[in-house]
Design a protein around this motif. Structure first.
Motif, short mmCIF file in Angstrom:
data_model
loop_
_atom_site.label_atom_id
_atom_site.label_comp_id
_atom_site.label_asym_id
_atom_site.label_seq_id
_atom_site.Cartn_x
_atom_site.Cartn_y
_atom_site.Cartn_z
N GLN A 149 -12.35 -12.31 -11.45
CA GLN A 149 -11.21 -11.98 -12.45
C GLN A 149 -11.41 -10.33 -12.22
O GLN A 149 -10.31 -10.24 -11.15
CB GLN A 149 -11.31 -11.49 -13.82
CG GLN A 149 -11.55 -13.16 -14.05
CD GLN A 149 -11.54 -13.01 -16.15
OE1 GLN A 149 -10.32 -12.37 -16.72
NE2 GLN A 149 -11.94 -13.92 -16.43
N ASP A 150 -12.46 -9.38 -11.27
CA ASP A 150 -12.45 -8.06 -11.07
C ASP A 150 -11.49 -7.84 -9.88
O ASP A 150 -11.05 -7.69 -9.64
CB ASP A 150 -13.45 -6.73 -11.78
CG ASP A 150 -13.66 -6.86 -13.07
OD1 ASP A 150 -12.88 -7.37 -14.02
OD2 ASP A 150 -15.04 -6.55 -13.72
N ASP A 151 -12.47 -8.73 -9.44
CA ASP A 151 -12.52 -8.44 -7.74
C ASP A 151 -10.98 -8.42 -7.25
O ASP A 151 -10.14 -8.43 -6.10
CB ASP A 151 -13.69 -9.22 -7.06
CG ASP A 151 -13.43 -8.88 -5.14
OD1 ASP A 151 -12.92 -8.12 -5.51
OD2 ASP A 151 -13.66 -10.29 -4.84
N LEU A 152 -10.12 -9.70 -8.24
CA LEU A 152 -9.24 -10.62 -7.37
C LEU A 152 -7.85 -9.60 -7.62
O LEU A 152 -7.28 -9.44 -7.40
CB LEU A 152 -8.84 -11.99 -8.54
CG LEU A 152 -7.72 -12.44 -7.93
CD1 LEU A 152 -7.57 -12.48 -6.53
CD2 LEU A 152 -6.89 -13.81 -8.58
N GLN A 153 -7.93 -8.85 -9.90
CA GLN A 153 -7.41 -7.99 -9.65
C GLN A 153 -7.36 -6.70 -8.85
O GLN A 153 -6.15 -5.86 -8.63
CB GLN A 153 -8.07 -7.94 -11.25
CG GLN A 153 -6.70 -6.17 -11.75
CD GLN A 153 -7.20 -5.81 -13.05
OE1 GLN A 153 -7.60 -6.79 -14.37
NE2 GLN A 153 -5.89 -5.52 -13.71
N GLU A 154 -8.95 -6.20 -8.13
CA GLU A 154 -9.09 -4.86 -7.56
C GLU A 154 -8.08 -5.37 -6.39
O GLU A 154 -7.25 -4.43 -5.75
CB GLU A 154 -10.21 -4.93 -7.03
CG GLU A 154 -10.66 -3.04 -6.56
CD GLU A 154 -12.01 -3.52 -6.34
OE1 GLU A 154 -12.39 -3.19 -4.62
OE2 GLU A 154 -12.64 -3.95 -6.72
N ARG A 155 -8.00 -6.36 -5.77
CA ARG A 155 -7.65 -6.68 -4.53
C ARG A 155 -5.85 -6.69 -4.96
O ARG A 155 -5.80 -6.38 -3.35
CB ARG A 155 -7.56 -9.05 -4.34
CG ARG A 155 -9.98 -8.91 -3.04
CD ARG A 155 -9.49 -9.85 -3.15
NE ARG A 155 -10.86 -10.38 -2.69
CZ ARG A 155 -11.10 -10.19 -1.15
NH1 ARG A 155 -10.40 -10.49 -0.77
NH2 ARG A 155 -12.59 -10.23 -1.13
N ALA A 156 -5.38 -7.34 -5.32
CA ALA A 156 -4.57 -7.69 -5.82
C ALA A 156 -3.51 -6.49 -6.83
O ALA A 156 -2.85 -5.88 -5.67
CB ALA A 156 -3.85 -8.01 -7.04
N GLN A 157 -4.31 -5.39 -6.88
CA GLN A 157 -3.83 -3.42 -6.97
C GLN A 157 -4.01 -2.68 -4.69
O GLN A 157 -3.11 -2.66 -5.39
CB GLN A 157 -5.11 -3.10 -7.46
CG GLN A 157 -4.56 -1.18 -8.01
CD GLN A 157 -3.09 -1.58 -8.57
OE1 GLN A 157 -3.05 -1.72 -9.97
NE2 GLN A 157 -2.10 -0.43 -8.39
N LYS A 158 -5.24 -3.20 -4.32
CA LYS A 158 -4.74 -3.06 -3.45
C LYS A 158 -3.48 -3.37 -2.11
O LYS A 158 -3.34 -2.66 -1.67
CB LYS A 158 -6.11 -2.85 -2.39
CG LYS A 158 -7.04 -2.30 -2.68
CD LYS A 158 -8.24 -2.62 -2.53
CE LYS A 158 -9.70 -2.12 -2.61
NZ LYS A 158 -10.93 -2.42 -1.90
N ALA A 159 -3.68 -4.68 -2.61
CA ALA A 159 -1.50 -5.30 -2.17
C ALA A 159 -1.02 -4.82 -2.13
O ALA A 159 0.12 -3.90 -1.67
CB ALA A 159 -2.14 -6.79 -2.05
N TRP A 160 -1.10 -4.51 -3.37
CA TRP A 160 0.16 -2.87 -4.43
C TRP A 160 0.54 -1.98 -3.24
O TRP A 160 1.28 -1.36 -3.24
CB TRP A 160 0.37 -3.61 -5.47
CG TRP A 160 1.24 -2.10 -6.30
CD1 TRP A 160 2.76 -3.27 -6.57
CD2 TRP A 160 1.91 -1.32 -7.24
NE1 TRP A 160 3.28 -2.28 -7.20
CE2 TRP A 160 2.55 -1.48 -7.71
CE3 TRP A 160 1.03 -0.58 -6.73
CZ2 TRP A 160 3.33 -0.26 -7.95
CZ3 TRP A 160 0.99 0.89 -7.12
CH2 TRP A 160 2.61 1.12 -7.58
N ASN A 161 -1.27 -1.13 -3.56
CA ASN A 161 -0.73 0.04 -3.19
C ASN A 161 -0.12 0.16 -1.52
O ASN A 161 0.22 0.74 -1.22
CB ASN A 161 -2.12 0.95 -3.71
CG ASN A 161 -2.72 0.67 -4.88
OD1 ASN A 161 -2.04 0.70 -5.92
ND2 ASN A 161 -4.13 1.08 -4.50
N PHE A 162 -0.93 -0.91 -0.64
CA PHE A 162 -0.74 -1.04 0.64
C PHE A 162 1.44 -0.93 0.86
O PHE A 162 1.60 -0.53 1.62
CB PHE A 162 -1.59 -1.98 1.52
CG PHE A 162 -1.16 -2.25 2.75
CD1 PHE A 162 -2.17 -1.85 3.65
CD2 PHE A 162 -0.32 -3.06 3.75
CE1 PHE A 162 -2.51 -1.19 4.80
CE2 PHE A 162 -0.56 -2.46 4.63
CZ PHE A 162 -1.39 -1.77 5.41
#
Length: 176
Positions: A149-162
């Motif tokens: 869950q943490d990895d998916l959430q982190e990837r989603a946050q990075k996608a949003w930031n990008f």
């Protein structure tokens, strides 16, 4: 983005406009119909392509783990509702010039799982699909679903930031 990451791990969004085969909806349907533990939500104007609907009617409307919503306005509550249930966008185009639907979904905090030919840049947060075979798609879907869950959430946050950094109207105007 706020969502139930445990549930989102197995929920994918296919979001695009016309050109359903060109953008790989057929491939996504073929993969998900064999993966009953995973869910695909289809947001596209499928009603405009009756030949496609005729060929994939069972997958689009009678397969329990595939939900066909139809066209969705990105400025509406329905788009926010659909994206809040998913962890990733699946887009398998055979040729794009930077698919806007992927960029919009990155703004909604979805992890991009996209073909190289979709033409969307991403750092280490997304999954570039170079082999769009059904066998490989199923492996990638399972890979995303097995992320913590943490990895998916982190990837989603990075996608949003990008997306907020590179995929904005202001940035487009500056680069154009």
């Amino acid at each position: 983005p706020e969502r139930d990451w445990e549930k989102c791990r197995k929920h994918f969004l296919w979001f695009s406009s016309s050109g359903l085969v060109h953008k790989g909806l057929d491939l996504a349907l073929e993969a998900f119909k064999e993966m009953s533990d995973f869910h695909l939500i289809v947001c596209a104007p499928v009603d405009r392509d009756q030949d496609f609907v005729n060929a994939y009617y069972r997958e689009l409307y009678e397969t329990h783990n595939i939900t066909t919503v139809g066209w969705v306005n990105i400025d509406g509550d329905q788009f926010r509702d659909v994206t809040s249930k998913c962890g990733a966008i699946l887009h398998l185009s055979c040729a794009e010039g930077g698919a806007p639907s992927i960029k919009v979904c990155m703004h909604a905090g979805l992890v991009p799982v996209v073909s190289y030919e979709s033409g969307v840049d991403m750092d280490d947060f997304g999954v570039m699909v170079r082999d769009c075979s059904i066998v490989n798609l199923k492996k990638i879907i399972k890979y995303i679903a097995n992320l913590s869950q943490d990895d998916l959430q982190e990837r989603a946050q990075k996608a949003w930031n990008f997306a907020r950094r590179y995929y904005t109207r202001e940035n487009f105007a500056k680069e154009y």
